[in-house]
Motif scaffolding. Sequence first.
Motif, PDB file in Angstrom:
ATOM      1  N   THR A 144       0.785  -1.242   0.000  1.00 56.61           N
ATOM      2  CA  THR A 144       0.000   0.000   0.000  1.00 56.61           C
ATOM      3  C   THR A 144       0.813   1.285   0.000  1.00 56.61           C
ATOM      4  O   THR A 144       0.445   2.251  -0.647  1.00 56.61           O
ATOM      5  CB  THR A 144      -0.985   0.001   1.191  1.00 56.61           C
ATOM      6  N   HIS A 190      -0.541   4.892   6.143  1.00 57.17           N
ATOM      7  CA  HIS A 190      -0.414   6.345   5.961  1.00 57.17           C
ATOM      8  C   HIS A 190       0.205   7.044   7.157  1.00 57.17           C
ATOM      9  O   HIS A 190      -0.394   7.955   7.734  1.00 57.17           O
ATOM     10  CB  HIS A 190      -1.763   6.951   5.565  1.00 57.17           C
ATOM     11  N   HIS A 235      -8.678   4.556   6.612  1.00 59.00           N
ATOM     12  CA  HIS A 235      -7.472   4.237   5.834  1.00 59.00           C
ATOM     13  C   HIS A 235      -6.349   5.233   6.097  1.00 59.00           C
ATOM     14  O   HIS A 235      -5.178   4.896   5.975  1.00 59.00           O
ATOM     15  CB  HIS A 235      -7.846   4.237   4.351  1.00 59.00           C
ATOM     16  N   HIS A 298      -8.314   9.243   1.548  1.00 58.04           N
ATOM     17  CA  HIS A 298      -7.077   9.996   1.791  1.00 58.04           C
ATOM     18  C   HIS A 298      -7.271  11.418   2.278  1.00 58.04           C
ATOM     19  O   HIS A 298      -8.172  12.124   1.834  1.00 58.04           O
ATOM     20  CB  HIS A 298      -6.231   9.994   0.511  1.00 58.04           C
ATOM     21  N   HIS A 469       0.818   4.283  -3.812  1.00 59.42           N
ATOM     22  CA  HIS A 469       1.496   5.465  -3.272  1.00 59.42           C
ATOM     23  C   HIS A 469       2.994   5.411  -3.487  1.00 59.42           C
ATOM     24  O   HIS A 469       3.566   4.350  -3.703  1.00 59.42           O
ATOM     25  CB  HIS A 469       1.224   5.563  -1.762  1.00 59.42           C
TER      26      HIS A 469
HETATM   27 FE   LIG Z   1      -3.832   4.969   0.600  1.00 58.18          FE
END
Ligand SMILES: [Fe+2]
Length: 475
Positions: A144, A190, A235, A298, A469
């Motif tokens: 991810t 993240h 997320h 996001h 990403h």
């Molecule tokens: Fe993401």
Amino acid sequence: MTRLTRRTFAQLTASAVALAVSPRIVRAEDDWRIGFRTAPETFDAELTRLEGRLPSELSGSFYRIGPAQFERGGERLGHWFDGDGMIQRFAIADGRVTHRGRFVDTPKRRAEKAAGRFLYTGYGFAPKNLTGIRAPDDLNAANTNVLPIAGEVWALWEGGSPYRIDAETLATLGRKAFDGGLNGVAFSAHPKTEPSGDTWNFGVIGKRCVLWHLAPDGTTRKAKLIELPEASLMHDFAITARHIVLLAPPLLRREGPASTLVDSYAWQPGKPLTALVLDKNTLEIVRRHELPARFLYHIGNAWEDADGAIRLDACLDADATFAVKTARDLALGLAQAPLSARPSLITLPPSGAGVIATLQGVGEFPRIDPRRVGERHRITHGVTEGGVATWDWERGVSETYLHPPGTWSEEPVFVPRKGAMGERDGWLIQTALDMRAGRTQLCIFDARRTTDGPIARLTCPYALPLGFHGTFVAA
Ligand SMILES: [Fe+2]
């Protein structure tokens, strides 16, 4: 600190100045399915220049990651988010770019390779012949995001451990071992690295949430398990100078059996998008705000103003269709759907409900100047359908550049020019799949003039699977 004015918000809400995204005409030969094919075990090549010149000051490694295994043993993977991760490195130096791609060597991948079939359920896919698991990392696809830390790159997933990757060779060095009984605990994809070099992160397991605070050497300064009001599928998150912000969409855990993670959640549009504000020192929830029901993946960035208001930008969708349907259709090669998330600025006042102001146009994969994480920012860059977008939150402007027809563009990453302080003084790096040529391009933009198009465009001799990403590490 300059505060956003009332007029600015009116402009934003009205989307007074925006270059609307024109509808893209997709032709039969624009075969997006080539972005969802299983990659070979390795990629190694030098890129060819198509147009423009690489800036001589731009030197370093651009890493990207995404799912790259879409079938095994005759079975097609049923959800984009469940493919084994492949990490890409574009090494930029002396006007040349070389590319390398390697799968992350996880226990999941080893076990499924040995078995010759998919074994494990994941985010949204359950294979025909399921195998039981002993720990969340048995399912870890490491697909991810990438986090440069302590001289390494960590390949991240959202339900388990980071995998340590050699920054140059991309060899997998092993699972990141944390002290204090934290091995295998959810470390989301993240994390936020603030200007001090410290990294913050969260990880969610149902209603329980782990908050992480790491030192620049990757060791744990602090970690705490807290209870959330509801089990929501989150997320991404944000930090400010003093706070952590969790945005919990009303995609909530439901009762009853479910074969995958996403199927164990249900969209509840009658419930709010909830913002939870936590104190970075105590890691306790100190404020809760309710917003209209929206789904999000996001967040760009958050900051706090002197009046105590927290502002953050995020790409908000009307519902969770992408998670439960679109990402399945893409992996299965059935259908693609137009981008529907909208770049939005959220204000969380010191008390009371929050406010959403939305720009015109669609966008996803928001990225900011990495030197401003947790501090006030004005500019966010993102992807728009077939192009790149720059969102100016003060002027309420969305600027876009569209690649030639037949291009699927990916997350742009901002790279500051060395020594420059200006928020647009640098470059945007973006990969883009040229569906007609069947090759992946690397595009470099001057971030001050993204609408002019790339100042350099290079191409790999092959198509890479579409990824999620990336990050840039200067030489
Ligand atoms: Fe993401």
